[in-house]
Design an enzyme around this catalytic site. Structure first.
Site: not given
Ligand code: TZD
Ligand code: CA
Length: 556
Positions: A51-52, A54, A73, A96, A307, A428
């Site tokens: 952006g500006s 940077e 980003e 930015h 988890h 994750g």
């Molecule tokens: N947003 C972000 C940034 N990270 C996350 N982990 C999620 C939402 C929540 N989330 C999961 O933890 S798994 C999942 C989501 C939305 C589904 C991913 O769907 P996919 O895979 O189609 O990539 P599957 O095999 O259908 O589960």
């Protein structure tokens, strides 16, 4: 050279003395001095979205600096994360101001958990106008990325920018590695650099965290005396290039080898006769998995990254646990066990050299996968996709995976034996897979990268396709299309929430999206088609996207 050696060399050993005497120095600016420091640290690739604020930093970049543009980003940081992990070196990111940084935060959370040394810089408004919050001021910039960055700074004056930049790079790779953040007002770059800055070019920093001999001896004695040893390997074993020594250690001990929960890299060949599984990510489940051992040695992992919430005892009675980690927080945070903070590669090598070799008939007992379910009506069981990938791709292929409900299927079919064979979003946070695959492929041009991405996950980093096309990065993207957030369907069941909204993602045409971003692609509907399209795609020198309709499965 292992990735960790590369990283250490890059940071601690200036290639030549460039300091010279004060009188010999040409007039330098904060900008040109910082560019010289970039060269000294081997930061010749910048991942950014400008952006500006940077632009003044990007003026007069040395000819050997390579600027890689990402269109969002999250994608910029995801590409940099993959590139840095695969190279084993710090990487420069330029975002930015506050808004660009904000867009990158989810991706930064992954870099924290993989301890990726990203040197994230952002442009700030002109110094004298920050207080009045002129347009694009990054208000309270040093707080913005906390707690994700281990260190953040906005130098108090222009003269301190080169020193702060040097500190940022060294911070990213010293102690617990990870992303750092430096905000620089854009009127600083034209200011003269202080003559004392030349000393920065001659600095070195050596980190010595080898285990003293008596500590090694004591660990060896305890390992040798324990009848049944569980070796629990964390992803960091691959990061620091210790997987070969970890395998030797495991084979000499004839230990069962577990992978620590939620792995983001693969520290041990998953078809090896001693590979026992990925530890379940729940307190009670880990306790029962470790019941039959006397001693658990955890290398390069937290204890543990749980988890699913399944309460219970942390450990069975009579099981001792020793953790060796480079991550100070992983040692202090752990609620049980004996922690040792040390260089994981050196500790693993020292133990592998010193433990007594036991009789072991599992060394060459590689286990073959079971055949996968057949394709019906053009719909693949995910296991079938992975079986075809395994049979078609070369042994040294590198997978970047972001497909959540297909985890179990993936590990049932994969046969991964080499370092840097597997990358996964470490926190994750989705949006890592598409961009990281581009960064990993840029760092490892001699290996084919296959990105295995769910139809939900793909959308968080879809613009990585454009960067792959524009920079000619030949990743083959395999999109698993089940029309839904499969893992969340499974979780909804586990948590007893059968009526949750917002779980489906129907009617997305990924080959059309790919075409729009300049990447060729096709949809395949049977095993032969997948194998032949994949073979052709891997033979080319352009990125390619393969869309596969898949059935719904559970992650475990
Ligand atoms: N947003 C972000 C940034 N990270 C996350 N982990 C999620 C939402 C929540 N989330 C999961 O933890 S798994 C999942 C989501 C939305 C589904 C991913 O769907 P996919 O895979 O189609 O990539 P599957 O095999 O259908 O589960
Ligand atoms: Ca899906």
């Amino acid at each position: 050279m292992t990735p960790s050696e590369t990283a250490r060399d890059a940071v601690t050993s200036p290639t030549a003395s460039t300091a010279g005497s004060e009188s010999e120095q040409p007039t330098t600016t904060v900008r040109s001095m910082t560019h010289r420091l970039m060269a000294q640290h081997g930061l010749t690739t910048i991942f950014g979205n400008p952006g500006s604020n940077e632009l003044p930093f990007l003026q007069d970049l040395p000819d050997d600096v390579n600027y890689v543009l990402g269109l969002h980003e999250g994608v910029v940081v995801g590409m940099a994360d993959g590139y840095s992990q695969a190279l084993g070196r710090p990487v420069l990111v330029n975002l930015h101001a506050g808004s660009g940084t904000g867009n990158a935060m989810g991706a930064l959370s992954n870099a924290v958990y993989s301890q990726t040394p990203l040197v994230v810089t952002a442009g700030q408004q002109v110094r004298s106008t920050i207080g009045l919050e002129s347009f694009l001021s990054n208000v309270d910039a040093t707080q913005l990325t906390r707690p994700l960055t281990k260190w953040s700074s906005e130098p108090t004056c222009a003269a301190d920018v080169p020193r702060a930049f040097n500190e940022a790079v060294l911070e990213s790779v010293t102690g617990t590695k990870g992303p750092v953040y430096l905000s620089v007002p854009y009127d600083d770059w034209d200011q003269p650099s202080a003559s004392n800055d030349r000393f920065l070019l001659d600095r070195s920093l050596t980190e010595a965290r080898s285990l003293p001999a008596p500590v090694v001896e004591q660990l060896v004695r305890r390992l040798d005396e324990a009848p049944r040893v569980a070796l629990i390997l964390g992803s960091a074993v691959d990061t620091v290039g210790a997987s070969e020594d970890a395998r030797i250690l495991a084979e000499r001990l004839n230990a069962d080898v577990w992978i620590a929960p939620s792995p983001y890299r693969l520290p041990f060949p998953n078809r090896h006769g001693q590979f026992t599984g990925v530890l379940p990510a729940a307190v009670a489940d880990i306790c029962s998995a470790l019941e039959d051992y006397d001693l658990a040695l955890v290398l390069g992992a937290p204890v543990f990254r749980y988890h699913q919430h399944v309460p219970g005892d942390y450990l069975p009675p009579n099981v001792e646990l020793i953790q060796i980690t480079e991550e100070t927080g992983a040692a202090t945070r752990a609620p049980f066990g004996e922690a040792v903070v040390a260089d994981v590669a050196e500790a693993t090598a020292a133990l592998a050299r010193s433990v007594a070799a036991r009789t072991n008939d599992r060394i060459d007992a590689w286990r073959d996968p079971e055949p996968a379910p057949e394709v019906t009506d053009g719909v693949f069981h995910p296991e079938k996709v992975f079986e075809v990938l395994r049979e078609t791709a070369p042994q040294d292929v590198t997978y970047v995976v972001e497909s959540t409900s297909t985890n179990d299927s993936f590990w049932k079919q994969m046969d991964l034996r080499l370092p840097s064979s597997y990358f996964w979003p470490a926190s994750g946070g989705l949006g890592f897979g598409m961009p990281a695959s581009v960064g990993v492929q840029m760092a490892l041009p001699d290996r084919q990268v296959l990105a295995v991405i769910g139809d939900g996950s793909a959308n968080y980093g879809i613009t990585a396709l454009w960067s792959a096309a524009q920079y000619g990065v030949p990743v083959v993207f395999v999109i698993l299309k089940n029309g839904t957030y499969g893992a969340l369907r499974w979780f909804a069941d586990v948590l007893g929430v059968p009526d949750a909204p917002g779980l489906d993602v129907p009617e997305i045409d990924f080959t059309a999206l790919a075409k729009g971003y300049g990447v060729a692609g096709s949809t395949v509907s049977n095993e032969e088609e997948l194998a032949s399209v994949l073979t052709e795609a891997m033979a080319g020198d352009r990125p390619y996207l393969i869309e596969v309709e898949t059935s719904l499965t559970a992650p475990q």
